[in-house]
Design a protein around this motif. Sequence first.
Motif, PDB file in Angstrom:
ATOM      1  N   ASN A  27     -11.103  -2.215  -2.262  1.00  0.00           N
ATOM      2  CA  ASN A  27     -11.163  -2.973  -1.016  1.00  0.00           C
ATOM      3  C   ASN A  27      -9.776  -2.935  -0.368  1.00  0.00           C
ATOM      4  O   ASN A  27      -8.873  -3.664  -0.765  1.00  0.00           O
ATOM      5  CB  ASN A  27     -11.583  -4.416  -1.321  1.00  0.00           C
ATOM      6  CG  ASN A  27     -11.575  -5.286  -0.077  1.00  0.00           C
ATOM      7  OD1 ASN A  27     -11.556  -4.791   1.056  1.00  0.00           O
ATOM      8  ND2 ASN A  27     -11.581  -6.594  -0.277  1.00  0.00           N
ATOM      9  N   ASN A  83       0.827  -1.205   0.000  1.00  0.00           N
ATOM     10  CA  ASN A  83       0.000   0.000   0.000  1.00  0.00           C
ATOM     11  C   ASN A  83       0.861   1.255   0.000  1.00  0.00           C
ATOM     12  O   ASN A  83       0.479   2.282   0.530  1.00  0.00           O
ATOM     13  CB  ASN A  83      -0.922  -0.035   1.240  1.00  0.00           C
ATOM     14  CG  ASN A  83      -2.007   1.007   1.180  1.00  0.00           C
ATOM     15  OD1 ASN A  83      -2.436   1.418   0.096  1.00  0.00           O
ATOM     16  ND2 ASN A  83      -2.445   1.461   2.343  1.00  0.00           N
ATOM     17  N   ARG A 116      -2.928  -6.147   6.928  1.00  0.00           N
ATOM     18  CA  ARG A 116      -2.908  -7.577   6.576  1.00  0.00           C
ATOM     19  C   ARG A 116      -1.697  -7.835   5.680  1.00  0.00           C
ATOM     20  O   ARG A 116      -1.606  -7.305   4.576  1.00  0.00           O
ATOM     21  CB  ARG A 116      -4.174  -7.984   5.832  1.00  0.00           C
ATOM     22  CG  ARG A 116      -5.355  -8.245   6.751  1.00  0.00           C
ATOM     23  CD  ARG A 116      -6.352  -9.201   6.112  1.00  0.00           C
ATOM     24  NE  ARG A 116      -7.277  -9.713   7.099  1.00  0.00           N
ATOM     25  CZ  ARG A 116      -8.435  -9.129   7.408  1.00  0.00           C
ATOM     26  NH1 ARG A 116      -8.792  -8.031   6.790  1.00  0.00           N
ATOM     27  NH2 ARG A 116      -9.212  -9.664   8.323  1.00  0.00           N
ATOM     28  N   PHE A 170      -3.668  -4.969  -0.371  1.00  0.00           N
ATOM     29  CA  PHE A 170      -3.194  -5.477   0.921  1.00  0.00           C
ATOM     30  C   PHE A 170      -1.992  -4.649   1.357  1.00  0.00           C
ATOM     31  O   PHE A 170      -1.009  -4.514   0.606  1.00  0.00           O
ATOM     32  CB  PHE A 170      -2.776  -6.953   0.816  1.00  0.00           C
ATOM     33  CG  PHE A 170      -3.936  -7.901   0.724  1.00  0.00           C
ATOM     34  CD1 PHE A 170      -4.520  -8.425   1.873  1.00  0.00           C
ATOM     35  CD2 PHE A 170      -4.460  -8.254  -0.516  1.00  0.00           C
ATOM     36  CE1 PHE A 170      -5.594  -9.301   1.784  1.00  0.00           C
ATOM     37  CE2 PHE A 170      -5.529  -9.129  -0.616  1.00  0.00           C
ATOM     38  CZ  PHE A 170      -6.112  -9.662   0.539  1.00  0.00           C
ATOM     39  N   ALA A 206      -7.465 -13.972  -1.434  1.00  0.00           N
ATOM     40  CA  ALA A 206      -8.081 -13.152  -2.486  1.00  0.00           C
ATOM     41  C   ALA A 206      -7.619 -13.672  -3.840  1.00  0.00           C
ATOM     42  O   ALA A 206      -6.428 -13.936  -4.042  1.00  0.00           O
ATOM     43  CB  ALA A 206      -7.693 -11.690  -2.317  1.00  0.00           C
ATOM     44  N   TRP A 235      -8.763   7.299   3.908  1.00  0.00           N
ATOM     45  CA  TRP A 235      -9.663   6.138   3.821  1.00  0.00           C
ATOM     46  C   TRP A 235     -10.776   6.371   2.806  1.00  0.00           C
ATOM     47  O   TRP A 235     -11.203   5.451   2.106  1.00  0.00           O
ATOM     48  CB  TRP A 235     -10.276   5.855   5.202  1.00  0.00           C
ATOM     49  CG  TRP A 235      -9.260   5.600   6.277  1.00  0.00           C
ATOM     50  CD1 TRP A 235      -8.885   6.459   7.265  1.00  0.00           C
ATOM     51  CD2 TRP A 235      -8.477   4.416   6.462  1.00  0.00           C
ATOM     52  NE1 TRP A 235      -7.919   5.899   8.060  1.00  0.00           N
ATOM     53  CE2 TRP A 235      -7.645   4.629   7.595  1.00  0.00           C
ATOM     54  CE3 TRP A 235      -8.375   3.208   5.783  1.00  0.00           C
ATOM     55  CZ2 TRP A 235      -6.751   3.676   8.059  1.00  0.00           C
ATOM     56  CZ3 TRP A 235      -7.483   2.258   6.256  1.00  0.00           C
ATOM     57  CH2 TRP A 235      -6.679   2.497   7.366  1.00  0.00           C
ATOM     58  N   ALA A 283      -3.146 -14.158   3.100  1.00  0.00           N
ATOM     59  CA  ALA A 283      -2.617 -13.293   4.158  1.00  0.00           C
ATOM     60  C   ALA A 283      -2.237 -14.129   5.376  1.00  0.00           C
ATOM     61  O   ALA A 283      -2.603 -15.303   5.493  1.00  0.00           O
ATOM     62  CB  ALA A 283      -3.651 -12.235   4.535  1.00  0.00           C
ATOM     63  N   THR A 319      -8.375  -4.955  -5.073  1.00  0.00           N
ATOM     64  CA  THR A 319      -8.133  -5.215  -3.653  1.00  0.00           C
ATOM     65  C   THR A 319      -6.680  -4.861  -3.341  1.00  0.00           C
ATOM     66  O   THR A 319      -5.767  -5.226  -4.104  1.00  0.00           O
ATOM     67  CB  THR A 319      -8.373  -6.696  -3.307  1.00  0.00           C
ATOM     68  OG1 THR A 319      -9.719  -7.022  -3.640  1.00  0.00           O
ATOM     69  CG2 THR A 319      -8.143  -6.944  -1.818  1.00  0.00           C
ATOM     70  N   ASP A 323      -3.333 -14.028   8.320  1.00  0.00           N
ATOM     71  CA  ASP A 323      -4.472 -14.474   9.111  1.00  0.00           C
ATOM     72  C   ASP A 323      -5.372 -15.443   8.342  1.00  0.00           C
ATOM     73  O   ASP A 323      -6.479 -15.753   8.788  1.00  0.00           O
ATOM     74  CB  ASP A 323      -5.282 -13.278   9.602  1.00  0.00           C
ATOM     75  CG  ASP A 323      -5.827 -12.435   8.452  1.00  0.00           C
ATOM     76  OD1 ASP A 323      -5.601 -12.811   7.270  1.00  0.00           O
ATOM     77  OD2 ASP A 323      -6.464 -11.403   8.715  1.00  0.00           O
ATOM     78  N   ILE A 352      -6.810 -15.016   5.361  1.00  0.00           N
ATOM     79  CA  ILE A 352      -7.677 -14.414   4.338  1.00  0.00           C
ATOM     80  C   ILE A 352      -7.065 -14.648   2.965  1.00  0.00           C
ATOM     81  O   ILE A 352      -5.852 -14.501   2.770  1.00  0.00           O
ATOM     82  CB  ILE A 352      -7.840 -12.910   4.606  1.00  0.00           C
ATOM     83  CG1 ILE A 352      -8.641 -12.676   5.883  1.00  0.00           C
ATOM     84  CG2 ILE A 352      -8.502 -12.217   3.424  1.00  0.00           C
ATOM     85  CD1 ILE A 352     -10.101 -12.990   5.756  1.00  0.00           C
ATOM     86  N   GLN A 359      -7.275  -3.726   2.507  1.00  0.00           N
ATOM     87  CA  GLN A 359      -7.029  -4.638   3.627  1.00  0.00           C
ATOM     88  C   GLN A 359      -5.784  -4.142   4.356  1.00  0.00           C
ATOM     89  O   GLN A 359      -4.692  -4.704   4.231  1.00  0.00           O
ATOM     90  CB  GLN A 359      -6.849  -6.064   3.110  1.00  0.00           C
ATOM     91  CG  GLN A 359      -8.055  -6.646   2.397  1.00  0.00           C
ATOM     92  CD  GLN A 359      -9.199  -6.956   3.368  1.00  0.00           C
ATOM     93  OE1 GLN A 359      -8.968  -7.304   4.527  1.00  0.00           O
ATOM     94  NE2 GLN A 359     -10.438  -6.809   2.895  1.00  0.00           N
ATOM     95  N   TYR A 381     -10.109   5.369  -0.949  1.00  0.00           N
ATOM     96  CA  TYR A 381     -10.294   3.957  -1.315  1.00  0.00           C
ATOM     97  C   TYR A 381     -11.789   3.662  -1.485  1.00  0.00           C
ATOM     98  O   TYR A 381     -12.214   3.011  -2.443  1.00  0.00           O
ATOM     99  CB  TYR A 381      -9.704   3.045  -0.228  1.00  0.00           C
ATOM    100  CG  TYR A 381      -8.204   3.185  -0.067  1.00  0.00           C
ATOM    101  CD1 TYR A 381      -7.337   2.351  -0.759  1.00  0.00           C
ATOM    102  CD2 TYR A 381      -7.653   4.147   0.769  1.00  0.00           C
ATOM    103  CE1 TYR A 381      -5.959   2.473  -0.613  1.00  0.00           C
ATOM    104  CE2 TYR A 381      -6.293   4.281   0.929  1.00  0.00           C
ATOM    105  CZ  TYR A 381      -5.448   3.439   0.227  1.00  0.00           C
ATOM    106  OH  TYR A 381      -4.084   3.561   0.360  1.00  0.00           O
TER     107      TYR A 381
END
Length: 810
Positions: free
Chosen positions: A76, A12, A81, A36, A101, A67, A95, A34, A97, A99, A78, A70
């Motif tokens: 989206n 990002n 993450r 990350f 995509a 924010w 990711a 998306t 955790d 997740i 994340q 986006y």
Amino acid sequence: MASKAKLVLIGNGMAGIRTLEELLKMAPGAFEITVFGAEPHPNYNRILLSPVLSGEMRLEDTILNDWDWYHDHGINLQAGRKIVQIDRARRRVIAADGIEAAYDRLLIATGSNPFLLPIPGRDLPGVVAYRDISDVEQMLAASAKGGRAVVIGGGLLGLEAANGLLSRGMDVSVVHLHPWLMERQLDQVGGALLQKALAQRGMRFYLPKQTEAVLGETHVTGLRFRDGEEIPADLVVMAVGIRPNIELAKAAGIHCERGIVVNDTMQTYDPRIYAVGECVQHRGQTYGLVAPLFEQAKVAANHLAAYGRMRYEGSITSTKLKVTGIDLFSAGDFTGGPEVEEITLLDGTYGVYKKVVLKDNKVVGSVLYGDTSIGPWLFQLLRENHDIGEIRAHLLFGETHLGDAGHAGHDQAASLPDSAEICGCNGVCKGTIVQAIREQGLFTLEEVRQQTKASSSCGSCTGLVEQLLASTLGGVYDQSPKKKPLCGCTDLTHDEVREAIVAEKLLSARQVFEYLNWNHPGGCATCRPAVNYYVRTAWPAEGLDDPQMHFINERAHANIQKDGTYSVVPRIYGGVTSPAELRRIAEVAERFQVPMVKFTGGQRLDLLGVKKEDLPAIWATLGMPSGHAYGKSLRTVKTCVGTEFCRFGTQDSTRMGIELERALEGMWAPHKVKLAASGCPRNCAESTVKDVGVIGVDSGWEIYIGGNGGMKVRAADLLCKVKTNAEAIEITKAFLQLYRQEAHYLERTAPWVERVGLEHIKVRVVDDPTNRRRLAEALDFALAQERDPWAAAIEGHLDVHAEPLARVAP
């Protein structure tokens, strides 16, 4: 309804998000996106962490895309993450955790990681890197307690960290492995000046010193060097370099070397996966400056948008920095040595040091300390391989037109109030520029020009705008000249458009617009005449000359005056006329009640104040060819009387002028072209301020090129000497054809000669007779396709002017 393709961005940061910004401009809605990001923040400006550390700026001021951005673009995000796996077979990212995509296209922009010295104690509490917001927060917390800070690393980041901690009240020492600071940007003299200036502010230095261990049991307490010396420390900052973050890509089987290897379209070895930014290795190079990363972003976005017409070919960079308020600039190979020459200026009292490295009369490198105002100019000379023989004596003092005239090279902009007008042409104040840089995330001169118009007109404020960029960005400002597109309708340069016209045999401007995916199907006022000219030059027989692509004067084949009337300038070869021609001109002036008949500066007669509807009848009555006094074309060939009547004349300049004008009549060019022929070195026809000037000497003719007598006077360069009229005409034709082929539209011969260099022209026109003949023949072929516009109109082959539908009484 078909679902959108899925684009996943890993990272990002500035390079990845800039790619999305470019993509959203080119193809909004093309992807379901998306993002990350490992950090729990929206995209922020990492470069501004230094002013945050020193207390000049708040963390929230570094946010580039909040924010809402986006959300507004349907992205989206994340945040927080971290992606730990790329499953290329299933086209999914996973990711930490768990997740997942899916992607159709994947963009990797994982940036770089700070390098931590592999020494004992590096994991102790109180040892930090300097890379992200988390690091800055740790340093701010430590500085609140006061104490002693040691920064390992005397590069840019290390010195910025040291300066920030010093501003926070800590006792700061800098440890550096090399004998002087910033050895990648400065030579030893510049490094010594910088160290002296920083020492006066209270920093202590240990160099050259190699750190052997960080000391402490439960918290850092000091450092030990390889020579055994120990120094105390409550905080240790490691700023010893960065490494491209490629672990994720390597684990996925994507080819990596020092970075993720990409091609010119920013694709990895897996064509579905792109990569940009500091994690990338392109043609063996990795980059850390902002400008190259943004150039990569634009190319990647172009291909993700399926335009497929851009290539990233690497970046030539210079470095212009403001280290703790001190201006530095370096470019090229500035180390010097036995194979090169060095020109230096050192004023230790005022803290100014300038060094220019030359090889074969070309700039190959430079270092500037304290006064960097001539940096852009030196870098331009370096990039263009400019022969500096004639300006060598002034090299260290720069060009006043770079925008620092009257400011003595000092950073005047930083001390000005926000209300101070920076750009007089467009009425732009300092506050407006600074606000745009901060709020819109501007990093380059071109971006400031686009957003604020400052420096976009005469350019005399360019130096001040650059100073504002450097001071506002707080640490790193890369002002390397960028590739300049032809206009806002395309990202392609003049040269790239011309190459496409030739390679693809594009035969009309509209065909060019369509083939090259012009942003506006009909082009704009800037590109239409340029592209039309390039088509005509490349394909003189087959290319379509579209009248709607011309400026108004060329559409009307007459020069419009400020009161809406026109002027008529018949061609009078070499300025020599006859009683019959003069009678016809007088008859026309009387019959059509022409308000004024005037001699021009080029020895022609100008009938001024002519009504538009009278133009065809006037030209029919005159029976003389057009002087093309309105166009980007051959205007006049001015002459003196020469040997026929002048007692000083050594050559027949009148005859030469007439022969030249007849040989070049009807020639269109990137800009207007004026010639002169003088019969002796007294130069009464002013040949040395013309695009091409010939001067008679006892042995023949001297040929001069690139002169200009307009707003910016330039004495012409001597191209060569020849013996005969025929040789002079062939040389002139070859030179002008090269100019037609290579110069950008609206570029006069004077700046073109300066841009490409006299040697470039001599090699092609003087030294190579085969190429010279080829150029001259190419011009002859192009001229053979031309017809006098008014003769064609009178014969009914050309509709120069539509009749007015009705005349409205004033």
